[in-house]
Design a protein around this motif. Structure first.
Motif, short mmCIF file in Angstrom:
data_model
loop_
_atom_site.label_atom_id
_atom_site.label_comp_id
_atom_site.label_asym_id
_atom_site.label_seq_id
_atom_site.Cartn_x
_atom_site.Cartn_y
_atom_site.Cartn_z
N LEU A 101 0.83 -1.21 0.00
CA LEU A 101 0.00 0.00 0.00
C LEU A 101 0.86 1.26 0.00
O LEU A 101 0.53 2.24 -0.65
N GLN A 102 1.99 1.23 0.72
CA GLN A 102 2.86 2.41 0.75
C GLN A 102 3.52 2.62 -0.60
O GLN A 102 3.55 3.73 -1.11
N VAL A 103 4.03 1.56 -1.20
CA VAL A 103 4.68 1.68 -2.51
C VAL A 103 3.69 2.20 -3.54
O VAL A 103 4.06 2.94 -4.45
N SER A 104 2.42 1.85 -3.38
CA SER A 104 1.39 2.32 -4.29
C SER A 104 1.02 3.78 -4.05
O SER A 104 0.26 4.35 -4.81
N GLY A 105 1.52 4.36 -2.96
CA GLY A 105 1.21 5.76 -2.65
C GLY A 105 -0.11 5.96 -1.95
O GLY A 105 -0.60 7.08 -1.85
N LEU A 106 -0.71 4.88 -1.45
CA LEU A 106 -2.02 4.99 -0.81
C LEU A 106 -1.94 5.33 0.67
O LEU A 106 -2.88 5.90 1.22
N VAL A 107 -0.86 4.95 1.34
CA VAL A 107 -0.69 5.24 2.76
C VAL A 107 0.76 5.61 3.03
O VAL A 107 1.65 5.31 2.24
#
Length: 102
Positions: free
Chosen positions: A26-32
């Motif tokens: 989720l972090q790598v995706s920029g969501l969190v």
């Protein structure tokens, strides 16, 4: 913002290079913004998330779950390192959040 905790350990996927939690994806995706992960519980390095709004500057430090006995030994052996902002070190308000089990 999500702080790493022991619940994330249940979702770990074993890879050749180490462990990956669903929250990492989720972090790598920029969501969190996922902070406070402690990959090595016997050599802890804590880097802050730097937040600024106007003149207010916050250095947010996070540490995920580390068993009490191991955390004590790690501090005792001087194996805990806190990184500081590289500029204007005295202008930041420092806040540490710790995720521990009871």
């Amino acid at each position: 913002m999500l702080q790493s905790g022991n619940e994330a350990e249940a979702g770990l996927i074993l890879l050749q290079e180490g462990h990956l939690a669903a929250l990492d994806i989720l972090q790598v995706s920029g969501l969190v913004n996922y902070y406070g992960r402690t990959p090595e519980s016997d050599n802890i390095e804590i880097k802050p998330v730097l937040l600024q709004k106007g003149n207010t500057k916050l250095a947010l430090y996070g540490m995920s779950n580390v068993r009490d006995e191991r955390l004590f030994r790690t501090f005792r052996d001087n194996k805990v390192k806190f990184f500081q902002p590289s500029t204007q070190k005295d202008n930041w308000f420092n806040l540490l959040s710790v995720h521990q089990n009871q």
